[in-house]
Design a protein around this motif. Structure first.
Motif, PDB file in Angstrom:
ATOM      1  N   VAL A 108       4.384   9.333   1.163  1.00 44.09           N
ATOM      2  CA  VAL A 108       3.228   8.544   1.609  1.00 44.09           C
ATOM      3  C   VAL A 108       2.514   7.911   0.421  1.00 44.09           C
ATOM      4  O   VAL A 108       2.071   6.756   0.497  1.00 44.09           O
ATOM      5  CB  VAL A 108       2.260   9.423   2.432  1.00 44.09           C
ATOM      6  CG1 VAL A 108       0.931   8.741   2.654  1.00 44.09           C
ATOM      7  CG2 VAL A 108       2.889   9.788   3.768  1.00 44.09           C
ATOM      8  N   LEU A 109       2.391   8.629  -0.657  1.00 47.24           N
ATOM      9  CA  LEU A 109       1.706   8.078  -1.828  1.00 47.24           C
ATOM     10  C   LEU A 109       2.474   6.926  -2.468  1.00 47.24           C
ATOM     11  O   LEU A 109       1.892   6.153  -3.227  1.00 47.24           O
ATOM     12  CB  LEU A 109       1.428   9.183  -2.848  1.00 47.24           C
ATOM     13  CG  LEU A 109       0.403  10.222  -2.391  1.00 47.24           C
ATOM     14  CD1 LEU A 109       0.290  11.344  -3.404  1.00 47.24           C
ATOM     15  CD2 LEU A 109      -0.943   9.567  -2.148  1.00 47.24           C
ATOM     16  N   ARG A 110       3.741   6.793  -2.143  1.00 46.98           N
ATOM     17  CA  ARG A 110       4.522   5.651  -2.645  1.00 46.98           C
ATOM     18  C   ARG A 110       4.408   4.430  -1.745  1.00 46.98           C
ATOM     19  O   ARG A 110       4.905   3.377  -2.099  1.00 46.98           O
ATOM     20  CB  ARG A 110       5.986   6.046  -2.795  1.00 46.98           C
ATOM     21  CG  ARG A 110       6.225   6.945  -3.995  1.00 46.98           C
ATOM     22  CD  ARG A 110       7.671   7.228  -4.144  1.00 46.98           C
ATOM     23  NE  ARG A 110       8.010   8.188  -3.081  1.00 46.98           N
ATOM     24  CZ  ARG A 110       9.081   8.915  -3.039  1.00 46.98           C
ATOM     25  NH1 ARG A 110       9.983   8.801  -3.970  1.00 46.98           N
ATOM     26  NH2 ARG A 110       9.293   9.766  -2.055  1.00 46.98           N
ATOM     27  N   ILE A 111       3.773   4.576  -0.576  1.00 47.34           N
ATOM     28  CA  ILE A 111       3.590   3.433   0.328  1.00 47.34           C
ATOM     29  C   ILE A 111       2.610   2.475  -0.333  1.00 47.34           C
ATOM     30  O   ILE A 111       1.502   2.865  -0.717  1.00 47.34           O
ATOM     31  CB  ILE A 111       3.069   3.892   1.711  1.00 47.34           C
ATOM     32  CG1 ILE A 111       4.117   4.761   2.404  1.00 47.34           C
ATOM     33  CG2 ILE A 111       2.702   2.691   2.577  1.00 47.34           C
ATOM     34  CD1 ILE A 111       3.654   5.378   3.716  1.00 47.34           C
ATOM     35  N   PRO A 112       2.979   1.204  -0.471  1.00 47.27           N
ATOM     36  CA  PRO A 112       2.112   0.276  -1.217  1.00 47.27           C
ATOM     37  C   PRO A 112       0.816  -0.103  -0.492  1.00 47.27           C
ATOM     38  O   PRO A 112      -0.205  -0.316  -1.139  1.00 47.27           O
ATOM     39  CB  PRO A 112       2.991  -0.958  -1.420  1.00 47.27           C
ATOM     40  CG  PRO A 112       4.079  -0.851  -0.424  1.00 47.27           C
ATOM     41  CD  PRO A 112       4.234   0.588  -0.084  1.00 47.27           C
ATOM     42  N   SER A 113       0.819  -0.171   0.819  1.00 48.42           N
ATOM     43  CA  SER A 113      -0.382  -0.635   1.518  1.00 48.42           C
ATOM     44  C   SER A 113      -1.320   0.522   1.833  1.00 48.42           C
ATOM     45  O   SER A 113      -0.890   1.615   2.199  1.00 48.42           O
ATOM     46  CB  SER A 113      -0.012  -1.368   2.808  1.00 48.42           C
ATOM     47  OG  SER A 113       0.402  -0.460   3.787  1.00 48.42           O
ATOM     48  N   GLN A 115      -3.371   0.624   4.356  1.00 47.06           N
ATOM     49  CA  GLN A 115      -3.329   0.861   5.795  1.00 47.06           C
ATOM     50  C   GLN A 115      -2.130   1.737   6.167  1.00 47.06           C
ATOM     51  O   GLN A 115      -2.240   2.620   7.007  1.00 47.06           O
ATOM     52  CB  GLN A 115      -3.262  -0.465   6.548  1.00 47.06           C
ATOM     53  CG  GLN A 115      -3.320  -0.304   8.051  1.00 47.06           C
ATOM     54  CD  GLN A 115      -3.263  -1.648   8.760  1.00 47.06           C
ATOM     55  OE1 GLN A 115      -2.963  -2.660   8.171  1.00 47.06           O
ATOM     56  NE2 GLN A 115      -3.550  -1.624  10.050  1.00 47.06           N
ATOM     57  N   GLY A 116      -1.001   1.520   5.525  1.00 51.24           N
ATOM     58  CA  GLY A 116       0.181   2.343   5.789  1.00 51.24           C
ATOM     59  C   GLY A 116      -0.031   3.785   5.380  1.00 51.24           C
ATOM     60  O   GLY A 116       0.362   4.713   6.092  1.00 51.24           O
ATOM     61  N   ARG A 117      -0.667   3.986   4.222  1.00 54.25           N
ATOM     62  CA  ARG A 117      -0.952   5.361   3.773  1.00 54.25           C
ATOM     63  C   ARG A 117      -1.926   6.042   4.731  1.00 54.25           C
ATOM     64  O   ARG A 117      -1.742   7.206   5.084  1.00 54.25           O
ATOM     65  CB  ARG A 117      -1.520   5.357   2.350  1.00 54.25           C
ATOM     66  CG  ARG A 117      -0.492   5.120   1.276  1.00 54.25           C
ATOM     67  CD  ARG A 117      -1.027   5.439  -0.098  1.00 54.25           C
ATOM     68  NE  ARG A 117      -2.209   4.673  -0.451  1.00 54.25           N
ATOM     69  CZ  ARG A 117      -2.216   3.506  -1.079  1.00 54.25           C
ATOM     70  NH1 ARG A 117      -1.071   2.954  -1.439  1.00 54.25           N
ATOM     71  NH2 ARG A 117      -3.343   2.908  -1.368  1.00 54.25           N
ATOM     72  N   HIS A 118      -2.950   5.299   5.157  1.00 54.90           N
ATOM     73  CA  HIS A 118      -3.934   5.870   6.077  1.00 54.90           C
ATOM     74  C   HIS A 118      -3.277   6.270   7.398  1.00 54.90           C
ATOM     75  O   HIS A 118      -3.546   7.351   7.928  1.00 54.90           O
ATOM     76  CB  HIS A 118      -5.064   4.873   6.321  1.00 54.90           C
ATOM     77  CG  HIS A 118      -6.063   5.361   7.323  1.00 54.90           C
ATOM     78  ND1 HIS A 118      -6.952   6.376   7.031  1.00 54.90           N
ATOM     79  CD2 HIS A 118      -6.300   4.991   8.605  1.00 54.90           C
ATOM     80  CE1 HIS A 118      -7.696   6.609   8.099  1.00 54.90           C
ATOM     81  NE2 HIS A 118      -7.329   5.783   9.068  1.00 54.90           N
TER      82      HIS A 118
END
Length: 193
Positions: A108-113, A115-118
């Motif tokens: 999850v911490l590698r997700i760039p956005s 909103q995606g992490r949230h």
């Protein structure tokens, strides 16, 4: 549930193959069989204990630690052994869940956005919260020393691990629904006006 989240976040392209209906049936059957076997062993051992301090449990819940207080023989050591085995099984499950979530959080911490992490965190954190609440309070209730046995503390711990997680779980997962959140906020605002 942690395996489901792990596969959904860390291996989304393999979700259908790793978590097909057959895998779900096997995991559910393993959980039910383990729970049933543990309950059967605990119940059989509890009924074999000789009670010499009466049979009235001074507690709302008739649980193993409360029944052990009524036992007058050294056969309670078997029950303590079963409790330790149960705690070890719960600890193994907790370790599996912990390592699943470490992998999930790394992904999850590698997700760039943002909103995606949230979104990813909002699907994982409710499950992790309920599991940690259940395991920590249950382990404390069953593994605390007898010298820390207070009637009110025992009752609070019993409610925390046996009533709160099942009651809160549907609420937490339904709170992700935006319509339900809007309804709750309208209800709260109406109450305070």
């Amino acid at each position: 549930m942690s395996y489901d989240r792990y596969v959904a976040i860390c291996k989304p392209l393999h979700y259908g193959t790793l978590l097909g209906s057959r895998a779900c049936v096997h995991m559910a059957a393993a959980a039910w069989a383990t729970g049933f076997l543990n309950a059967l062993l605990q119940t059989a051992n509890t009924f074999s204990l000789p009670l010499c301090n009466g049979n009235a449990v001074g507690h709302f819940f008739c649980e193993i630690p409360q029944i052990l207080k009524l036992s007058c023989s050294h056969s309670y050591l078997r029950e303590d052994g079963l409790l330790v085995v149960s705690a070890c099984l719960a600890f193994v499950c907790f370790i599996f869940i912990f390592f699943s979530y470490v992998q999930i959080f790394r992904a999850v911490l590698r997700i760039p956005s943002e909103q995606g992490r949230h979104k990813a965190f909002s699907t994982c954190l409710p499950h992790l919260t309920v599991v940690c609440l259940f395991i920590s309070t249950a382990m404390f209730a069953y593994l605390k020393p007898p010298s820390m046995s207070y009637s009110s503390l025992d009752l609070v711990l019993s409610v925390l691990y046996s009533v709160v997680p099942p009651a809160v779980n549907p609420l937490i997962y339904s709170m992700r629904n935006q319509e339900l959140q809007d309804s709750v906020w309208k209800l709260i605002s109406a109450l305070f006006q």
